[in-house]
Design a protein around this motif. Structure first.
Motif, mmCIF file in Angstrom:
data_model
loop_
_atom_site.group_PDB
_atom_site.id
_atom_site.type_symbol
_atom_site.label_atom_id
_atom_site.label_comp_id
_atom_site.label_asym_id
_atom_site.label_seq_id
_atom_site.Cartn_x
_atom_site.Cartn_y
_atom_site.Cartn_z
ATOM 1 N N ASP A 130 4.935 0.314 2.036
ATOM 2 C CA ASP A 130 3.594 0.870 2.265
ATOM 3 C C ASP A 130 2.566 -0.251 2.402
ATOM 4 N N LYS A 131 2.940 -1.476 1.976
ATOM 5 C CA LYS A 131 1.992 -2.606 2.055
ATOM 6 C C LYS A 131 2.243 -3.466 3.289
ATOM 7 N N VAL A 132 3.169 -3.029 4.148
ATOM 8 C CA VAL A 132 3.541 -3.838 5.316
ATOM 9 C C VAL A 132 2.986 -3.193 6.581
ATOM 10 N N ASP A 133 2.253 -3.978 7.361
ATOM 11 C CA ASP A 133 1.655 -3.437 8.590
ATOM 12 C C ASP A 133 2.642 -3.475 9.755
ATOM 13 N N ASP A 134 3.236 -4.641 9.975
ATOM 14 C CA ASP A 134 4.098 -4.824 11.149
ATOM 15 C C ASP A 134 5.546 -4.502 10.777
ATOM 16 N N ARG A 135 5.759 -3.248 10.407
ATOM 17 C CA ARG A 135 7.021 -2.782 9.830
ATOM 18 C C ARG A 135 8.268 -3.193 10.633
ATOM 19 N N ASP A 136 8.339 -2.784 11.896
ATOM 20 C CA ASP A 136 9.561 -3.075 12.681
ATOM 21 C C ASP A 136 9.782 -4.571 12.845
ATOM 22 N N GLU A 137 8.696 -5.278 13.079
ATOM 23 C CA GLU A 137 8.792 -6.733 13.259
ATOM 24 C C GLU A 137 9.323 -7.391 11.987
ATOM 25 N N ARG A 138 8.793 -6.951 10.850
ATOM 26 C CA ARG A 138 9.212 -7.507 9.554
ATOM 27 C C ARG A 138 10.693 -7.228 9.299
ATOM 28 N N LEU A 139 11.117 -6.018 9.598
ATOM 29 C CA LEU A 139 12.517 -5.651 9.348
ATOM 30 C C LEU A 139 13.452 -6.374 10.315
ATOM 31 N N ASP A 140 12.996 -6.582 11.541
ATOM 32 C CA ASP A 140 13.799 -7.367 12.497
ATOM 33 C C ASP A 140 13.961 -8.803 12.005
ATOM 34 N N GLU A 141 12.864 -9.354 11.469
ATOM 35 C CA GLU A 141 12.912 -10.731 10.945
ATOM 36 C C GLU A 141 13.886 -10.823 9.773
ATOM 37 N N LEU A 142 13.892 -9.799 8.933
ATOM 38 C CA LEU A 142 14.795 -9.801 7.784
ATOM 39 C C LEU A 142 16.254 -9.767 8.263
ATOM 40 N N CYS A 143 16.536 -8.930 9.264
ATOM 41 C CA CYS A 143 17.893 -8.899 9.832
ATOM 42 C C CYS A 143 18.291 -10.290 10.300
ATOM 43 N N SER A 164 14.298 8.060 0.967
ATOM 44 C CA SER A 164 15.316 8.848 1.685
ATOM 45 C C SER A 164 16.215 7.971 2.560
ATOM 46 N N SER A 165 15.653 6.901 3.155
ATOM 47 C CA SER A 165 16.493 6.049 4.015
ATOM 48 C C SER A 165 17.560 5.336 3.182
ATOM 49 N N LEU A 166 17.215 5.008 1.932
ATOM 50 C CA LEU A 166 18.195 4.382 1.032
ATOM 51 C C LEU A 166 19.287 5.389 0.665
ATOM 52 N N ASN A 167 18.868 6.599 0.315
ATOM 53 C CA ASN A 167 19.852 7.624 -0.051
ATOM 54 C C ASN A 167 20.846 7.857 1.087
ATOM 55 N N GLU A 168 20.327 7.907 2.312
ATOM 56 C CA GLU A 168 21.208 8.139 3.468
ATOM 57 C C GLU A 168 22.202 6.989 3.635
ATOM 58 N N TRP A 176 16.581 -3.947 13.780
ATOM 59 C CA TRP A 176 17.055 -3.464 12.486
ATOM 60 C C TRP A 176 17.585 -2.029 12.568
ATOM 61 N N LYS A 177 17.075 -1.271 13.558
ATOM 62 C CA LYS A 177 17.446 0.157 13.606
ATOM 63 C C LYS A 177 18.931 0.370 13.843
ATOM 64 N N GLN A 178 19.618 -0.665 14.329
ATOM 65 C CA GLN A 178 21.068 -0.471 14.488
ATOM 66 C C GLN A 178 21.824 -0.761 13.186
ATOM 67 N N TRP A 179 21.092 -1.103 12.138
ATOM 68 C CA TRP A 179 21.718 -1.422 10.836
ATOM 69 C C TRP A 179 21.251 -0.464 9.746
ATOM 70 N N GLN A 180 21.106 0.807 10.080
ATOM 71 C CA GLN A 180 20.496 1.707 9.093
ATOM 72 C C GLN A 180 21.392 2.004 7.893
ATOM 73 N N GLU A 181 22.678 1.635 7.999
ATOM 74 C CA GLU A 181 23.518 1.783 6.804
ATOM 75 C C GLU A 181 23.408 0.534 5.918
ATOM 76 N N THR A 182 22.662 -0.484 6.406
ATOM 77 C CA THR A 182 22.523 -1.743 5.659
ATOM 78 C C THR A 182 21.074 -2.047 5.290
ATOM 79 N N ILE A 183 20.126 -1.706 6.155
ATOM 80 C CA ILE A 183 18.708 -1.991 5.916
ATOM 81 C C ILE A 183 17.981 -0.673 5.680
ATOM 82 N N ALA A 184 17.386 -0.513 4.498
ATOM 83 C CA ALA A 184 16.713 0.745 4.156
ATOM 84 C C ALA A 184 15.281 0.480 3.700
ATOM 85 N N PRO A 185 14.284 0.713 4.562
ATOM 86 C CA PRO A 185 12.887 0.535 4.152
ATOM 87 C C PRO A 185 12.457 1.659 3.206
#
Length: 205
Positions: A143-156, A183-187, A165-174
């Motif tokens: 909730d404190k991150v503005d550039d969500r997709d960019e940040r998650l791509d960088e983490l990947c 919910s993304s973690l639970n999935e 990152w969206k192709q790693w949804q069984e590994t990366i859960a925002p």
């Protein structure tokens, strides 16, 4: 200190640095409050939660990495204890949830990347995979991150996973544990449980 594990076979373990919100997430998943205290490094031994009739336990392992007011020797000991715990229970751990702070994780990884240094979070991610433990990275405080997709791509990218990152949804859960948005973690966790024919544990996630 680390020999308090209940006699249960199946386990889901939470690992991560101090102050990334592991205990908050644990509370969100289990509905049970743990004594965490306000200072980093307060959780020095694992919190185990085995409330279920099933042969199952959720463990919140102590935070690793820098902690104010904790000397380096003690920090290294905690890290060694965590590594040994994961090694000795690897066969029973169905999923490990590596919790990181979405707001600061890239900066922390980059600050500790060098020829002789592998950042703890990256090291832990690969260590879990080397042990054959499925790892889900719970990227907390989103909730404190503005550039969500960019940040998650960088983490990947830092973890050696090819973005996006969206192709790693069984590994990366925002997630945002404090607001109950997990919910993304639970999935992701369910997917790994299903792979191991443990759909009976879905009700906990």
């Amino acid at each position: 200190m680390f020999d308090t594990r209940p006699d249960r076979e199946a386990e889901v373990a939470l690992v991560g640095r101090s102050n990334v919100g592991k205990s908050t997430l644990m509370r969100e998943v289990t509905g049970h409050s743990f004594d965490t205290g306000g200072n980093p490094g307060v959780t020095r031994s694992p919190n185990h939660y085995d409330w279920a009739a099933e042969d199952f336990v959720i463990s919140d392992l102590p935070g690793f990495g820098f902690m104010s007011g904790v000397d380096e020797e003690h920090r290294e000991q905690i890290k060694t204890d965590i590594v040994q715990y994961l090694e000795s229970h690897a066969d029973d751990i169905l999923v490990a949830i590596l919790v990181v702070d979405g707001k600061s994780v890239i900066d922390i990884i980059d600050r500790h990347s060098g020829p002789d240094e592998i950042p703890y979070d990256v090291e832990m991610f690969h260590f879990l995979r080397d042990l054959g433990i499925p790892a889900v990275v719970a990227v907390n405080k989103m909730d404190k991150v503005d550039d969500r997709d960019e940040r998650l791509d960088e983490l990947c990218d830092r973890l050696g996973l090819l973005p996006p990152w969206k192709q790693w949804q069984e590994t990366i859960a925002p997630i945002t544990a404090k607001k109950g948005q997990i919910s993304s973690l639970n999935e992701a966790v369910r997917e790994h449980l299903h792979d191991q024919k443990r759909d009976d544990l879905f009700k906990f996630f």
